[in-house]
Structure formats: C-alpha cells, structure tokens
Design an enzyme around this catalytic site. Sequence first.
Site, PDB file in Angstrom:
ATOM      1  N   SER A 201       0.843  -1.194   0.000  1.00 42.48           N
ATOM      2  CA  SER A 201       0.000   0.000   0.000  1.00 42.48           C
ATOM      3  C   SER A 201       0.874   1.238   0.000  1.00 42.48           C
ATOM      4  O   SER A 201       2.043   1.192   0.426  1.00 42.48           O
ATOM      5  CB  SER A 201      -0.885   0.006   1.249  1.00 42.48           C
ATOM      6  OG  SER A 201      -1.556   1.239   1.407  1.00 42.48           O
ATOM      7  N   TYR A 214      -2.086  -0.357  10.441  1.00 40.46           N
ATOM      8  CA  TYR A 214      -2.123  -0.823   9.044  1.00 40.46           C
ATOM      9  C   TYR A 214      -0.862  -0.399   8.313  1.00 40.46           C
ATOM     10  O   TYR A 214      -0.231  -1.180   7.595  1.00 40.46           O
ATOM     11  CB  TYR A 214      -3.367  -0.257   8.358  1.00 40.46           C
ATOM     12  CG  TYR A 214      -3.468  -0.634   6.891  1.00 40.46           C
ATOM     13  CD1 TYR A 214      -3.783  -1.924   6.524  1.00 40.46           C
ATOM     14  CD2 TYR A 214      -3.250   0.326   5.899  1.00 40.46           C
ATOM     15  CE1 TYR A 214      -3.877  -2.270   5.182  1.00 40.46           C
ATOM     16  CE2 TYR A 214      -3.348  -0.018   4.575  1.00 40.46           C
ATOM     17  CZ  TYR A 214      -3.661  -1.314   4.207  1.00 40.46           C
ATOM     18  OH  TYR A 214      -3.743  -1.651   2.885  1.00 40.46           O
TER      19      TYR A 214
END
Length: 336
Positions: A201, A214
């Site tokens: 990501s 995250y």
Amino acid sequence: MLIISILFLAFTATLLFRFATADGDFTLLSKRHPKRQEIEDKVVWITGASRGIGIFCCFFRYPENSAVFCAGEVLAKQLAGLGAKLILSARNEVELERVKQQLRGKHAPGEVEILPLDLAGGEDSLREAVEKAESFFSGAGVDYMIHNAAYERPKASAVDVTEESLKATLNVNVIGTISLTQLLAPFMLKRGRGHFVVMSSAAGKTPAPGQAVYSASKYALNGYFHTLRSELCQKGIKVTVVCPGPIETSNGSKASTERRVSSERCAELTIIAATHGLKEVWISCQPVLAVMYLVQYMPTIGFWLMDKVGANRVEAAKQKGSTYSLGLLFGKKKAA
C-alpha cells in the site's frame, strides 16, 4: 537558442502534464502491456480472491469493519483471460465458487482450483494449504504467489488503537503472509523459480495518519519481501511489491468525488509489473502519487507535508469527511 528553449519548455510541460494525469510511477507506465507468455499456463495462487477491491492507502476513507483486498476478483478475471492456471483462496468458500464461475479463459472456469484459507489460522493450517496448492495441476507447483489478502479496522489515532485491533491486523497482514511465504518458498527454491507478488500500500511508503497499525504492517511487508528478494534472487526467486493508493471500489459506490484508479486498472498494472519483473511499483492518482515521490526523493518536504495533514486527517475520518483532500493542509474537513 530560441528553438532549444521552446523545445525545453514543451518537454517540461509534457512531463508535468503526464505526471499530473498519471495513475502509476513512470517506470511502471513505460511498460504499457503485460507479457502474456509470462502468465499463460503458469500456476497462479491468489489470496483474498473473493472480493472485488479494497486496498486502502494513505488518504483513503473506508467503511466500518472492512476487510482489505486489492482487486482480488478482478485480478483473477484478468489472469484467467491471459491463460493462467488459477488457485483461489479466501475464507469464504461460497464466494470463491461464485468468482470461479465468472472466470473465462484457457483454463477457466473448469480447471480453476478453490482452496479455502485463513491467514490467521496458524502454521499447521497454512502448511496444509501449501501442500494442497503444490499438488494441484499434476504437481506442477506454484509459479506466482499473489499475496492479496489483508485486514484493516476503521481509522483511529496511533495512541488509541486497541490491542485486539493490533493483533488482528498484524496476524493477517504480517505473520500469516510471511508464514505462508516461508512454507511455500522451499518448493520454489527446489524448482529454481518462483515469483511473489505482494499487494502492499501507499501506506507502506508514506506516513498514514489514522492508520498507524495498518501502515506499520505494510512497512513490515515491504521490508521483509525486499530482503527476501535480495537473499534469493540468484536462486530464481522474484519479488514484486505493489503499492496502490486510493482505488475505486468495484461495487459501484461513489463515496467521494476524488479521482481514483479503477479496480480493473489496478489489476492490469499489477499484472504488468509482475510480468515485467519490476521490483516495486506505485499505483495511484494525484495527490497521493506526488506525496509518495516527495517522501521517497525529498523526505524532509514529504514528511513536513504529512505532519501538516496528520491531525486534520484523523479528525476528518471521525467526521466521515474526505481523508485525502488538499484542504486538509489548511484544516478543512471536506464532506464526503
């Protein structure tokens, strides 16, 4: 001299326009098309294959209790169309069967294998899954392992993350993914070939206010897999780390007006990156792509920018506003 100046200005303007309208890094976009010969008749194992889209990055607002995937279903469809032999994994077997029946290609849907998998299920469960995957297609073995499954909870300040949320995120995003890799890698090494494609990501490349755990999980994946490649590349093991930014969900929802990369384009660029053997790629529209470049090449400016955004972004998430609007620089919480 005048002609040279005009040509230089024209070149600069073209470059700036391309950057402003880009949906990926320049190296990735230069490749244009996937290499079908690198995929056709190859065994491709995809985790997180039962959902259409859901990778969320550094500025992305997401729904409550959402599982995180990047174009798993769309990725499977495109790979099937390129002639891949697919193994589909996720926790929901019913959804996997639904995806399988939608696939069309040289080996799909008839030869597509369904392999239910829970990345948080422990080493014994993962070992059993690897042995089954290796036994499919007359024991041909896995050529591509696409780590697409991931998990994220709603945004929260770094100091407010619960222990339950911390463990749940790290168990799937880091421990489960790395354990699966460690169990599969020996088979690839024995054959002298194998390719791990890791859906990371933009939150693994830049600070991600409101997504500390995250973000940490994606930084961990980046570090592990880049190191894995450095250790094993001379033994035939390849690694491609894919860092998507905001992606348009495949369910047709229009949660915001900001420009995002479509799930189909995300899948296409991922396949291009893998078949060209690229080591790391970024997939995003602006302004996230620009932030990634700043943090990578001008970190002082990039980190200053994210520090300006940080507290405003966390507050915007609480109010269900846009979490990657440029207005966050000035304390504005743009409505969704």
